[in-house]
Scaffold this active site. Structure first.
Site, PDB file in Angstrom:
ATOM      1  CG  ASP A   1       8.042   0.646  12.608  1.00 48.14           C
ATOM      2  OD1 ASP A   1       8.305   1.620  12.004  1.00 48.14           O
ATOM      3  OD2 ASP A   1       7.113  -0.199  12.563  1.00 48.14           O
TER       4      ASP A   1
ATOM      5  CG  ASP B   1       1.564   3.939   4.587  1.00 47.04           C
ATOM      6  OD1 ASP B   1       0.180   3.668   4.718  1.00 47.04           O
ATOM      7  OD2 ASP B   1       2.502   2.898   4.308  1.00 47.04           O
TER       8      ASP B   1
ATOM      9  CG  ASP C   1      -0.167  -0.192   2.414  1.00 44.79           C
ATOM     10  OD1 ASP C   1       0.890   0.134   2.792  1.00 44.79           O
ATOM     11  OD2 ASP C   1      -0.707  -0.849   3.331  1.00 44.79           O
TER      12      ASP C   1
END
Ligand code: ATP
Ligand code: MG
Length: 465
Positions: A158, A76, A74
């Site tokens: 992260d 982002d 996907d």
């Protein structure tokens, strides 16, 4: 108030090691990414936001994956616009999420995820009112909606490889956390202090494993070290979120590798406690069945075939059933009710960890029920079973059990033949069953027939939705 003071004395505030305040900027000549490689919808979202006066970049998995020639799952977008400001720019946009608010911009079936730049909000900065608190007592972030600058946004991501920002206008990459270095060296490295970052969000441990498996990267030693010790923190994660994460782990085409890593880092037990107990009790057959189910899932995905979580969960929990049945039998329950009660108990306990929706728990039960019914083929039963919408999944599961070494007296072959033969041959197969004792039948004792040609056996696979 006192409690808070006491806590802050016990666990002094540990801020993540800061990322660079100015990014390393890679010009179009220093990397291979071109805007044409990204979804045109994602690029148009970025341009629209920029034209409205906001900062906007492509970020995360899509940048990382394209750098190593993997197809992004996907796209982002990160922006300085707040969710409301983003929504105001697009007709086809919806604000979603609570713990982490973001905007989904819809283009037909494609969804572009737009997140506002976030800032880290360290423990201790919380409001007095505990309802507003962003962390719980163990440091877990409960809400992550404090907006910030681009630099702060890089810091709260992260892994370094997930904090690369692609600027579609100049085709530049902004690298605040030496992510390019880690992409080149194939390292999964947390930004900041690993222990603190896992405590803030234990799901990052699962993400580390997922990216290691997906990209075939190594989890860098400092980021790997605390995982086994902190693995039990996964028990605090809401079960619905874990369901989503577990699907991402197991339904992306590298489930067997993920399973190895989950075991290596002691993450399997907090996700599947009953299966982990079965692995301890009965290591070989349990491991074989789980591994085969995951390998065939991976194979189906590689072939573009459909897979269902129900089959996967049915396989993961199956090895835990016998011990539970035995326990209930000791309490005086007859075999069949003991089996049903054991199935019920196991699934509801599992759902406390991982919220498997009803649309999957029902088929798990049906796949298991089929295992009791498939040996009973007398009279019209075999044909009725064949017409049962769950036959296929039940049969696949039976083959899986046999492939994993369960001795079922050739029942799988019997059903393989039965599906392939003519009506009159079927009548004969049923007549031949008449000569079996009920005990043989119960064990799945099919007449010993040689397979007709090669291995006709359909391979065990998670079908049957
Ligand atoms: P993929 O989409 O291939 O699963 P991804 O890296 O894009 O991988 P997403 O879940 O789509 O993963 O998240 C997008 C980005 O948001 C990540 O790359 C990361 O920068 C950030 N992110 C996601 N989850 C977390 C988290 N739990 N903690 C910190 N940052 C996160
Ligand atoms: Mg993504």
């Amino acid at each position: 108030m006192l409690k808070k003071l006491f806590q802050s004395l016990r666990s002094p505030l540990r801020r993540a090691r800061p990322v660079r305040s100015t990014p390393e900027i890679l010009s179009e000549h220093q990397h291979s990414l071109r805007r044409g490689q990204f979804s045109r919808y994602a690029v148009s979202v970025v341009e629209r936001l920029q034209n409205a006066g906001y900062q906007a970049y492509l970020v995360g998995g899509c940048v990382r994956d394209l750098l190593i020639d993997v197809d992004p799952k996907d796209f982002d977008v990160a922006t300085s616009a707040t969710p409301e400001q983003v929504r105001a720019e697009f007709r086809n946009a919806r604000v979603i999420g609570r713990r982490f608010r973001l905007v989904h911009v819809h283009f037909g079936r494609e969804i572009i995820e737009v997140a506002t730049f976030r800032a880290n909000h360290p423990q201790g900065d919380d409001e007095e009112d505990s309802n507003q608190s962003s962390h719980n007592e163990s440091g877990r972030i409960l809400r992550d909606n404090v907006y910030g600058s681009l630099e702060e946004d890089a810091q709260r991501r992260d892994f370094t490889i997930n904090a690369l920002y692609f600027d579609v206008t100049g085709e530049r990459i902004l690298d605040y956390a030496r992510g390019m270095h880690d992409v080149r060296n194939q390292q999964i490295r947390l930004i900041g202090d690993p222990e603190q970052r896992y405590q803030e969000d234990p799901v990052r441990m699962l993400r580390a494993v997922r990216f290691a498996a997906k990209l075939d990267f190594e989890i860098e030693p400092h980021s790997a070290a605390p995982i086994s010790r902190l693995a039990p923190m996964l028990r605090e994660i809401p079960a619905a979120r874990l369901f989503d994460e577990v699907l991402k782990l197991f339904l992306a085409g590298y489930a067997e590798f993920v399973y190895d890593l989950l075991l290596e880092f002691d993450l399997f037990e907090p996700l599947f406690p009953a299966s982990a107990a079965a692995l301890k009790r009965d290591p070989e057959p349990t491991d074989r069945l789980i591994r085969l189910a995951l390998a065939s899932t991976d194979q189906r995905i590689a072939q573009g075939k459909s897979v269902t979580p129900a089959f996967l969960f049915a396989a993961l929990l199956w090895p835990a059933l016998p011990a539970r049945v035995a326990q209930l039998r000791e309490h005086g329950l007859p075999p069949i009710p003991a089996m049903h009660e054991a199935a019920h108990q196991l699934i509801s306990e599992q759902c406390q960890r991982i919220a498997i929706p009803k649309r999957f728990t029902m088929p798990i039960r049906e796949i298991w029920d089929m295992q009791e019914r498939l040996p009973r083929r007398q009279g019209k039963r075999a044909d009725l079973l064949l017409d049962n919408p769950r036959f296929r999944a039940g049969y696949d599961f039976l083959i899986l059990r046999e492939d994993a070494g369960e001795e079922l007296g050739g029942l799988g072959d019997w059903w393989t033949d039965y599906q392939d033969c003519t009506d009159s041959e079927r009548r004969r197969m049923i007549r031949d069953l008449g000569t079996l004792t009920s005990q043989e039948e119960g064990n799945g004792g099919a007449p010993r027939k040689r397979r007709r040609s090669g291995n006709k056996r359909r391979h065990a696979a998670p079908t049957g939705e």
